[in-house]
Write a protein that holds these residues in place. Sequence first.
Motif, PDB file in Angstrom:
ATOM      1  N   ASN A 306       4.110  -2.963   6.189  1.00 34.12           N
ATOM      2  CA  ASN A 306       3.883  -2.678   7.607  1.00 34.12           C
ATOM      3  C   ASN A 306       5.067  -1.949   8.237  1.00 34.12           C
ATOM      4  N   PRO A 307       4.829  -0.979   9.120  1.00 31.04           N
ATOM      5  CA  PRO A 307       3.506  -0.453   9.445  1.00 31.04           C
ATOM      6  C   PRO A 307       2.996   0.458   8.326  1.00 31.04           C
ATOM      7  N   SER A 308       1.738   0.380   7.997  1.00 36.54           N
ATOM      8  CA  SER A 308       1.197   1.232   6.933  1.00 36.54           C
ATOM      9  C   SER A 308       0.938   2.642   7.463  1.00 36.54           C
TER      10      SER A 308
END
Lengths: 335, 335
Positions: A306-308
Amino acid sequence: MEKIISLAHGNGGKLTQELIRNIFLPYLNNPFLAPLADSAVFEVKGTKLAFTTDSYVIKPLFFPGGDIGKLSVSGTINDLAVVGAKPAFISCGFIIEEGVSISTLKKILLSIKKTAQQAGVDVATGDTKVVEKGSADGIFINTSGIGFIPPEMNLGLEKVKAGDYIIVNGTIGDHSVAVLSQREELGFDEAVNSDCAPLYDLVQKLKPYWESIKFMRDPTRGGIAGILNEIVQGKNFGVQLWEKNIPFREETITICEFLGMDPLYLANEGKILFFTEPEKTENILQIIQTHPLGKKAAIIGKVVANPSGKVYLKTSIGTKRIIDMLVEAQLPRIC
Amino acid sequence: MEKIISLAHGNGGKLTQELIRNIFLPYLNNPFLAPLADSAVFEVKGTKLAFTTDSYVIKPLFFPGGDIGKLSVSGTINDLAVVGAKPAFISCGFIIEEGVSISTLKKILLSIKKTAQQAGVDVATGDTKVVEKGSADGIFINTSGIGFIPPEMNLGLEKVKAGDYIIVNGTIGDHSVAVLSQREELGFDEAVNSDCAPLYDLVQKLKPYWESIKFMRDPTRGGIAGILNEIVQGKNFGVQLWEKNIPFREETITICEFLGMDPLYLANEGKILFFTEPEKTENILQIIQTHPLGKKAAIIGKVVANPSGKVYLKTSIGTKRIIDMLVEAQLPRIC
């Protein structure tokens, strides 16, 4: 989508991606092209071959640390190297503007010869076209290349997952700064040499750890920021970069500050981003650092859950900054 | 040797040959390039592969019977076909001038798609560069290609000997005349369609006679006169052409007479010169004539022992005329 082609369509950023995905792919899609990798891969009797192409329109033709000849051979060799292919054959297609001197051409040919010899490839086929004065800008060179992927090499973006590390084999942005410093209108005194070099030898040296290298890309147009954004786009992972670990030359920082450019977006022509298994990352780094083209190698980031789909930078002062894909052209005609 | 590159260095005639042999080869020589064939040939586990490259700088981009997209795919397919290779993969490297409209690009991509599909090849890899307005002329395309040579195919210039015949699969000069008629400054009313087409299907149809076909070349830049001169150069044989047998369109003759051009030197983009065993020449001709791209095929000449190294024409009125290689450019930017 813009209705006409602008320079920004060629800068390796957002518009380049849009051009490729929205205009080119709908017409030309097929299983070989679709991965949009540096090279297409196909098999002949169980042997994997890679095939790639690149045109070079760099201005000026000669720059500190290289010229269009060295660049056009190195660039295509590197596109093969990052899919794990040992480069074997290249083609050279010249488009020459009427009035170019034979001595300029000879200097470029000598450079092509030296770079090809150094990398152990043959210029197997070629072509020359001449266009009227004003219809091109000096010399453009297209090189395509064919390489052989050893059976022990098993790269794949699908193998990359959170926790993997990212190594780069040296200072970032040298190529762009070298070219930039030669543009008449800027006239910098300091000469930074381009990092332009063929890199398969470095990949070859890593053979004991090939199974721990999951994926490679050469951060050319668009720089490490552009290329990493391309990689994470639509994926279930992102990339975190550590600003303090990213190797830069001091001159690069100076010139970038002066011009308001971000070195993360500058093109490199002798760099690879290695995505590595965490357990073997230190060993891989050590081998890279013993190679002449990897002395300043560093672990610059890691793959995160995260964040992807995003690339972000942990700055030296501890803040986080999203590194987006570039929209406007920072610098045209860089490769 | 001239000290600067002129348009004549790109016309497929004497200066092109000098440029390749005296400037390029001394730097880039190797066993794959040395034959200066249309494609380089190499082996992978006993399978013969062919590799070729060509850049297309044609002006205008669209012409009767084709456009730069169809041309760039067909041309590279034909360079593979004449070494006997079934085309499999091509690359497309675009150099686009800033300001080109996306709709123009789409038309060209559609044409690339159609031609590739028709010929059964995949565009496996690509590249796009954008240069400033005035630094190129619209769109240049480089296509490289990879093909597979079937084991039954055994071509070789060394097999050609006096007594062999030469077949061409149709009318000569159509491509040049089609392009020429579109140049604003000339403004001909009559439209001749370019012969631009991929030719491997025709070669495939000849499979029953492959062992009787000794050698093939596509007479593009330099025309049949230029290509045949290249072939006989330094050989112990020459070529005799029969003027009355060479197929031309009437419009081609008209336009050539008007402009003082010799159609023997005009570029073709959908023609092959087949060097055939005398005993099977008629059979081969018949098969070619049953193919849509070979209806007007003819036996246009034969290989002779004397004079060696020369091409000569037996004219309709019975005289003999030496057909030398061209020095000056008849027409630049034709392919």
